[in-house]
Design an enzyme around this catalytic site. Structure first.
Site, short mmCIF file in Angstrom:
data_model
loop_
_atom_site.label_atom_id
_atom_site.label_comp_id
_atom_site.label_asym_id
_atom_site.label_seq_id
_atom_site.Cartn_x
_atom_site.Cartn_y
_atom_site.Cartn_z
N HIS A 188 -58.18 32.91 36.71
CA HIS A 188 -58.74 32.30 35.51
C HIS A 188 -58.44 33.16 34.29
CE1 HIS A 188 -61.94 34.87 37.13
NE2 HIS A 188 -62.46 34.94 35.92
N HIS A 191 -59.67 33.96 30.45
CA HIS A 191 -60.78 33.85 29.50
C HIS A 191 -60.22 33.66 28.09
CE1 HIS A 191 -64.08 35.43 32.10
NE2 HIS A 191 -63.06 36.00 32.72
#
Length: 138
Positions: free
Chosen positions: A99, A101
């Protein structure tokens, strides 16, 4: 992957505040909202982190980042943005599904601090390290 919270979000088993989705990528607001608009961009195919992604999967993920980041910045009127990928626990990774950010920045007192320690350059050591690393790039 079983018991992966991001895989469960992708599958629709856990609700999320989606801001973008296509066949390869999902972007949704982080529930922590470190700053207003803090967004996570995840590949729909599970990989532990960017270190384990194929070049093709990474290309699919990272090609979406500018468009999503611009949308977040525009919608929040942020002055800037940190784009961060934490890889492994030592680097701050807490969810082991790749992931990215997107952290909008509004002012210097928004509670986020990233500090780098600088050192005087040792050009000989840098050349040797570059040579060692370049041998590992396949």
């Amino acid at each position: 992957m079983e018991n992966c919270i991001f895989c469960q979000i992708i599958a629709g088993e856990i609700p999320s505040s989606k801001i973008y989705e296509d066949d390869q990528v999902l972007a949704f607001l982080d529930i922590s909202q470190t700053t207003k608009g803090h967004t996570l961009v995840v590949p729909k195919t599970h990989a532990r982190n960017t270190l384990e992604m194929t070049e093709e999967a990474a290309s699919q993920l990272f090609s979406r980042i500018p468009k999503i980041a611009r949308a977040v910045q525009s919608a929040t009127q942020a002055k800037g943005m940190n784009i961060i990928a934490n890889n492994e626990e030592i680097a701050g990774q807490t969810v082991f599904h790749t992931h990215i950010h997107l952290v909008p920045r509004f002012d210097e007192n928004d509670g986020i601090a990233i500090h780098y320690t600088t050192h005087e350059p040792d050009f000989t050591a840098l050349a040797e390290l570059a040579k060692t690393i370049s041998k590992e790039v396949i």
